[in-house]
Design an enzyme around this catalytic site. Structure first.
Site, PDB file in Angstrom:
ATOM      1  N   LYS A  22      17.352  86.459  46.986  1.00 21.47           N
ATOM      2  CA  LYS A  22      18.259  85.418  48.100  1.00 21.47           C
ATOM      3  C   LYS A  22      18.979  84.186  46.999  1.00 21.47           C
ATOM      4  CE  LYS A  22      18.006  82.051  51.095  1.00 21.47           C
ATOM      5  NZ  LYS A  22      18.330  80.410  50.434  1.00 21.47           N
ATOM      6  N   ASN A  23      17.720  83.320  46.684  1.00 23.48           N
ATOM      7  CA  ASN A  23      17.342  82.507  45.786  1.00 23.48           C
ATOM      8  C   ASN A  23      17.939  82.267  44.239  1.00 23.48           C
ATOM      9  OD1 ASN A  23      17.011  80.972  48.193  1.00 23.48           O
ATOM     10  ND2 ASN A  23      14.666  80.339  47.777  1.00 23.48           N
ATOM     11  N   CYS A 118      19.372  74.313  55.641  1.00 22.46           N
ATOM     12  CA  CYS A 118      18.648  73.782  56.308  1.00 22.46           C
ATOM     13  C   CYS A 118      17.931  72.873  56.440  1.00 22.46           C
ATOM     14  CB  CYS A 118      17.071  75.103  55.490  1.00 22.46           C
ATOM     15  SG  CYS A 118      17.070  76.679  55.480  1.00 22.46           S
ATOM     16  N   ARG A 123      16.307  66.032  51.828  1.00 18.75           N
ATOM     17  CA  ARG A 123      16.639  67.160  50.772  1.00 18.75           C
ATOM     18  C   ARG A 123      18.380  66.499  49.914  1.00 18.75           C
ATOM     19  NH1 ARG A 123      17.447  73.009  52.472  1.00 18.75           N
ATOM     20  NH2 ARG A 123      16.388  73.729  50.338  1.00 18.75           N
ATOM     21  N   PRO A 124      17.941  65.127  49.760  1.00 20.83           N
ATOM     22  CA  PRO A 124      18.743  65.340  48.607  1.00 20.83           C
ATOM     23  C   PRO A 124      18.968  65.574  47.582  1.00 20.83           C
ATOM     24  CG  PRO A 124      16.816  63.901  48.471  1.00 20.83           C
ATOM     25  CD  PRO A 124      16.760  64.307  49.672  1.00 20.83           C
ATOM     26  N   LEU A 127      18.642  63.655  41.971  1.00 20.63           N
ATOM     27  CA  LEU A 127      18.100  64.226  40.602  1.00 20.63           C
ATOM     28  C   LEU A 127      19.079  65.493  39.926  1.00 20.63           C
ATOM     29  CD1 LEU A 127      14.303  65.596  41.555  1.00 20.63           C
ATOM     30  CD2 LEU A 127      15.009  62.995  40.034  1.00 20.63           C
ATOM     31  N   ASP A 312       8.455  78.285  50.662  1.00 20.24           N
ATOM     32  CA  ASP A 312       8.997  79.088  51.837  1.00 20.24           C
ATOM     33  C   ASP A 312       7.855  80.383  52.467  1.00 20.24           C
ATOM     34  OD1 ASP A 312      11.618  78.350  50.915  1.00 20.24           O
ATOM     35  OD2 ASP A 312      12.341  79.475  49.191  1.00 20.24           O
ATOM     36  N   ARG A 404      21.181  84.718  57.306  1.00 19.13           N
ATOM     37  CA  ARG A 404      21.633  83.450  56.088  1.00 19.13           C
ATOM     38  C   ARG A 404      20.373  84.351  54.464  1.00 19.13           C
ATOM     39  NH1 ARG A 404      19.869  78.094  55.621  1.00 19.13           N
ATOM     40  NH2 ARG A 404      19.794  79.102  53.712  1.00 19.13           N
TER      41      ARG A 404
HETATM   42  C1  UD1 Z   1      15.254  76.081  46.551  1.00 20.71           C
HETATM   43  C2  UD1 Z   1      15.096  76.834  47.644  1.00 20.71           C
HETATM   44  C3  UD1 Z   1      14.759  76.832  48.845  1.00 20.71           C
HETATM   45  C4  UD1 Z   1      13.261  76.376  48.316  1.00 20.71           C
HETATM   46  C5  UD1 Z   1      12.994  74.926  47.653  1.00 20.71           C
HETATM   47  C6  UD1 Z   1      11.450  74.441  46.535  1.00 20.71           C
HETATM   48  C7  UD1 Z   1      17.403  78.310  47.133  1.00 20.71           C
HETATM   49  C8  UD1 Z   1      18.548  78.272  47.339  1.00 20.71           C
HETATM   50  N1  UD1 Z   1      16.097  77.473  47.983  1.00 20.71           N
HETATM   51  O1  UD1 Z   1      15.863  74.978  47.563  1.00 20.71           O
HETATM   52  O2  UD1 Z   1      14.191  78.318  49.816  1.00 20.71           O
HETATM   53  O3  UD1 Z   1      11.988  76.206  49.739  1.00 20.71           O
HETATM   54  O4  UD1 Z   1      13.647  75.485  45.922  1.00 20.71           O
HETATM   55  O5  UD1 Z   1      11.090  75.526  46.152  1.00 20.71           O
HETATM   56  O6  UD1 Z   1      16.658  78.673  45.825  1.00 20.71           O
HETATM   57  N2  UD1 Z   1      14.317  66.692  45.885  1.00 20.71           N
HETATM   58  C9  UD1 Z   1      14.815  65.646  46.056  1.00 20.71           C
HETATM   59  N3  UD1 Z   1      16.095  65.282  44.704  1.00 20.71           N
HETATM   60  C10 UD1 Z   1      17.351  66.252  44.334  1.00 20.71           C
HETATM   61  C11 UD1 Z   1      16.727  67.300  44.592  1.00 20.71           C
HETATM   62  C12 UD1 Z   1      15.582  67.614  45.486  1.00 20.71           C
HETATM   63  O7  UD1 Z   1      13.769  64.674  45.689  1.00 20.71           O
HETATM   64  O8  UD1 Z   1      17.981  66.074  43.321  1.00 20.71           O
HETATM   65  C13 UD1 Z   1      13.783  66.586  46.695  1.00 20.71           C
HETATM   66  C14 UD1 Z   1      14.045  67.565  47.377  1.00 20.71           C
HETATM   67  O9  UD1 Z   1      13.658  66.805  48.854  1.00 20.71           O
HETATM   68  C15 UD1 Z   1      12.306  68.602  47.929  1.00 20.71           C
HETATM   69  C16 UD1 Z   1      12.077  68.834  46.465  1.00 20.71           C
HETATM   70  O10 UD1 Z   1      12.748  68.236  45.912  1.00 20.71           O
HETATM   71  O11 UD1 Z   1      11.286  67.964  48.424  1.00 20.71           O
HETATM   72  C17 UD1 Z   1      12.324  70.208  46.492  1.00 20.71           C
HETATM   73  O12 UD1 Z   1      13.222  70.455  46.715  1.00 20.71           O
HETATM   74  P1  UD1 Z   1      14.534  71.620  45.636  1.00 20.71           P
HETATM   75  O13 UD1 Z   1      13.482  72.441  44.879  1.00 20.71           O
HETATM   76  O14 UD1 Z   1      15.152  70.994  44.927  1.00 20.71           O
HETATM   77  O15 UD1 Z   1      14.697  72.666  46.785  1.00 20.71           O
HETATM   78  P2  UD1 Z   1      16.118  73.242  47.126  1.00 20.71           P
HETATM   79  O16 UD1 Z   1      16.736  73.427  45.190  1.00 20.71           O
HETATM   80  O17 UD1 Z   1      16.945  72.553  47.484  1.00 20.71           O
END
Ligand code: UD1
Length: 424
Positions: A22-23, A118, A123-124, A127, A312, A404
């Site tokens: 999925k990811n 989710c 989840r900002p 970045l 996950d 999902r």
């Molecule tokens: C992806 C995966 C999700 C998995 C996660 C971490 C997909 C579709 N989803 O989610 O299943 O749980 O990686 O392995 O691939 N963060 C910031 N600022 C940002 C982006 C992220 O602070 O701009 C923080 C998030 O709040 C979180 C951490 O970084 O605490 C990791 O998030 P991130 O790796 O971005 O997860 P996703 O890409 O949303």
């Protein structure tokens, strides 16, 4: 609203095939927006999130056909007709935000409502935006009259930049890689995510004519090119689905052969299961996970970015730990609010004490069936596992979260001998 009913099931036995990731497939589909030529993605899992991503591609003007039988999606984004993602789709799936990079690179503008998905923490996407800004885009974040905000990035021509990610965000790494492939000059992403899904995306982008180096390490270098072309690609197997079946074998003291998986992608799960006394064998046919002893030991887990223990898999592993002998500590370091399953597991008579991002699991719980709610995707999978081991019947609501991200999970578990069904 459909529900899943799970009854205590004996040792699960047999063979199960893992679907495409999925990811991995979601950013791959987003990448098809980078070219006007036809792209074919194979080994696509049949998931709600994939359907949402297809609709999102269509909303940008792409023609999309999903042959579920052949597990193939064809996309041709000859013309991008709008740079704005529809709110109703983005609300359904947070990962929609990965379309922002390709749309910005292709059209010079991307506007996306602030994402849903989710509910694990805030989840900002700061970045992602920091990266677009470094590449020369004007980035604007606004609240509209309904208080659901949007973000917009505008730029005539993205230019290469050095981007340091404050934490190795998977989504930000993917988004910025996709923006950078058509940027002018060289982009370097430091402290990049190293997940296998990033490597899969880089491989695909390179097949499309991009020049991405270093994916799978914390330093990714992208030389921008003028144009990309269509390319075909098969999605890697879903390591989290594979891990969930490994836990299904462990919690039911079963014996399952898991095929179409890459053991290298689940090394921490293998190591932790072995520490508990579960037998994990890498065979020519697949990964065999079995339990040969009566009593399994406790172990501590701490989630980390890849190659650490995957967040996950934390809810599923915690569920298993409630049933083994002795206490354990579970630390969640990736998301700040990923313990919502604890409340549900407690309804099933698990003993767990959570303090912030740390939980102490008592172990040795005799789980009992209850009415529980899937609060997010992996929490839902954890409750299925709990239901397989719990006395009586477990009724799981809000199963759309599970749909999902798991391709036919009830059918696959039934084939292994589980007593599980979806009821309308
Ligand atoms: C992806 C995966 C999700 C998995 C996660 C971490 C997909 C579709 N989803 O989610 O299943 O749980 O990686 O392995 O691939 N963060 C910031 N600022 C940002 C982006 C992220 O602070 O701009 C923080 C998030 O709040 C979180 C951490 O970084 O605490 C990791 O998030 P991130 O790796 O971005 O997860 P996703 O890409 O949303």
């Amino acid at each position: 609203m459909s529900k899943i009913l799970v009854k205590k099931s004996g040792a699960l036995k047999g063979r199960v095939e893992v679907s495409g990731s999925k990811n991995a497939v979601l950013p791959l589909l987003a990448a098809t927006l980078l070219t006007g030529e036809e792209c074919v993605i194979a080994d696509v899992p049949d998931l709600k999130d994939v359907e949402v991503m297809c609709k999102l591609l269509e909303s940008f003007g792409a023609s999309v056909s999903f042959d579920k039988e052949k597990k193939k999606i064809r996309v041709k984004a000859e013309k991008i007709t709008t740079s704005e993602a529809p709110c109703e789709l983005v609300k359904l799936m947070r990962a929609s935000v990965v379309a922002m990079g390709p749309i910005l690179a292709r059209t010079g503008k991307a506007k996306v409502p602030l994402p849903g998905g989710c509910a694990i923490g805030d989840r900002p996407i700061n970045l992602h935006l920091k990266g677009f800004h470094a590449m020369g885009a004007d980035v604007e974040t606004k609240e509209d009259e309904e208080q659901s905000g949007y973000v917009q990035a505008v730029c005539k021509q993205l230019k290469g930049a050095e981007i340091y990610l404050d934490n190795p965000s998977v989504g930000a790494t993917e988004n910025l890689m996709m923006a950078a492939v058509l940027a002018k000059g060289t982009t370097v992403i430091e402290n990049a995510a190293e997940e296998p899904e990033i490597v899969d995306l880089a491989n695909y982008l390179n097949k499309m004519g991009a020049n991405v180096k270093g994916a799978g390490t914390d330093l990714i270098k992208i030389e921008g090119v003028k144009k990309l072309h269509g390319a075909n690609h098969a999605v890697i197997p879903d390591r989290i689905e594979a891990g969930t079946f490994m836990l299904a074998a462990a919690i039911t003291k079963g014996d399952i052969l898991i095929t179409n998986m890459l053991p290298n992608h689940v090394r921490p799960v293998i190591a932790k299961l072995r520490e508990c006394g579960v037998v994990v064998e890498d065979t020519d046919e697949g990964l065999r996970v079995s339990v040969k002893r009566q009593i399994l030991r406790a172990t501590d887990i701490k989630t980390l970015p890849y190659p650490g223990f995957p967040t996950d898999m934390q809810p599923q592993f915690m569920t298993f730990l409630t049933t083994v002998s002795g206490p354990s500590v579970v630390q969640e370091t990736v998301f700040e609010n990923r313990f919502m399953h604890i409340k549900e597991l407690k309804k099933m008579k698990a003993t767990i004490i959570a303090r912030g991002r740390r939980a102490i699991v008592a172990g040795g719980s005799k789980l009992e069936g209850a009415k529980v709610r899937a609060t997010d995707l992996r929490a839902g999978a954890a409750l299925i596992l709990a239901g397989l081991a719990a006395k009586g019947e477990t009724e799981i609501s809000d199963i759309y979260h599970i749909e999902r991200g798991y391709d036919g999970i009830c059918g696959k578990l039934t084939a292994l001998g589980a007593n599980i069904k979806i009821v309308p």
